[in-house]
Write a protein that holds these residues in place. Structure first.
Motif, PDB file in Angstrom:
ATOM      1  N   SER A  15      -5.062   6.685  -7.444  1.00 20.58           N
ATOM      2  CA  SER A  15      -4.168   6.365  -6.328  1.00 20.58           C
ATOM      3  C   SER A  15      -3.009   7.350  -6.212  1.00 20.58           C
ATOM      4  O   SER A  15      -2.378   7.432  -5.163  1.00 20.58           O
ATOM      5  CB  SER A  15      -3.638   4.943  -6.456  1.00 20.58           C
ATOM      6  OG  SER A  15      -2.779   4.833  -7.565  1.00 20.58           O
ATOM      7  N   THR A  16      -2.722   8.099  -7.254  1.00 16.05           N
ATOM      8  CA  THR A  16      -1.638   9.080  -7.161  1.00 16.05           C
ATOM      9  C   THR A  16      -2.091  10.386  -6.517  1.00 16.05           C
ATOM     10  O   THR A  16      -1.270  11.277  -6.314  1.00 16.05           O
ATOM     11  CB  THR A  16      -1.046   9.384  -8.550  1.00 16.05           C
ATOM     12  OG1 THR A  16      -2.077   9.867  -9.405  1.00 16.05           O
ATOM     13  CG2 THR A  16      -0.392   8.166  -9.144  1.00 16.05           C
ATOM     14  N   GLY A  18      -2.755  10.738  -3.535  1.00 19.37           N
ATOM     15  CA  GLY A  18      -2.041  10.790  -2.262  1.00 19.37           C
ATOM     16  C   GLY A  18      -0.708  11.509  -2.355  1.00 19.37           C
ATOM     17  O   GLY A  18      -0.198  12.015  -1.349  1.00 19.37           O
ATOM     18  N   CYS A  65       1.694   5.533  -1.876  1.00 25.18           N
ATOM     19  CA  CYS A  65       0.692   5.803  -2.918  1.00 25.18           C
ATOM     20  C   CYS A  65       1.256   5.509  -4.302  1.00 25.18           C
ATOM     21  O   CYS A  65       0.568   4.939  -5.154  1.00 25.18           O
ATOM     22  CB  CYS A  65       0.234   7.255  -2.843  1.00 25.18           C
ATOM     23  SG  CYS A  65      -0.698   7.638  -1.372  1.00 25.18           S
ATOM     24  N   SER A  69       0.054   2.671  -7.070  1.00 23.92           N
ATOM     25  CA  SER A  69      -0.216   3.029  -8.461  1.00 23.92           C
ATOM     26  C   SER A  69       0.534   2.110  -9.424  1.00 23.92           C
ATOM     27  O   SER A  69      -0.043   1.603 -10.392  1.00 23.92           O
ATOM     28  CB  SER A  69       0.187   4.481  -8.697  1.00 23.92           C
ATOM     29  OG  SER A  69       0.055   4.814 -10.046  1.00 23.92           O
TER      30      SER A  69
END
Length: 76
Positions: A15-16, A18, A65, A69
C-alpha cells in the motif's frame, strides 16, 4: 498467527507504493512551476498558487496511501 502477521506486513508494504506516485506528482508540479516562471516571470504569483494547489492534491493521495498502510498495520 505468523501468517496473518506476514500478510499484514506485505499488505502495508504494497500500500505504500502509492507514495511513489505522490512523489513523482509533486516533482512534476514543481518542475512545471519552474518552467512556467522561467518562460513568463510576471506570472510568478499566479503560477505559485496553482503549484501549491497541485502540491496539496498530490500530497493528499500520498497521505491516503500512508493512512491505509498504518490502518493495515495497527488497525486490523
Amino acid at each position: 498467527m505468523q501468517l496473518v502477521l506476514a500478510a499484514k506486513y506485505i499488505g502495508a508494504g504494497i500500500s505504500t507504493i502509492g507514495l511513489l506516485g505522490a512523489g513523482i506528482g509533486i516533482a512534476i508540479v514543481f518542475a512545471a512551476l519552474i518552467q512556467g516562471v522561467s518562460r513568463n516571470p510576471s506570472m510568478k504569483d499566479t503560477l505559485f498558487q496553482f503549484a501549491i494547489l497541485g502540491f496539496a492534491i498530490s500530497e493528499a493521495t500520498g497521505l491516503f496511501c500512508l493512512m491505509i498502510s498504518f490502518l493495515l498495520l495497527y488497525g486490523v
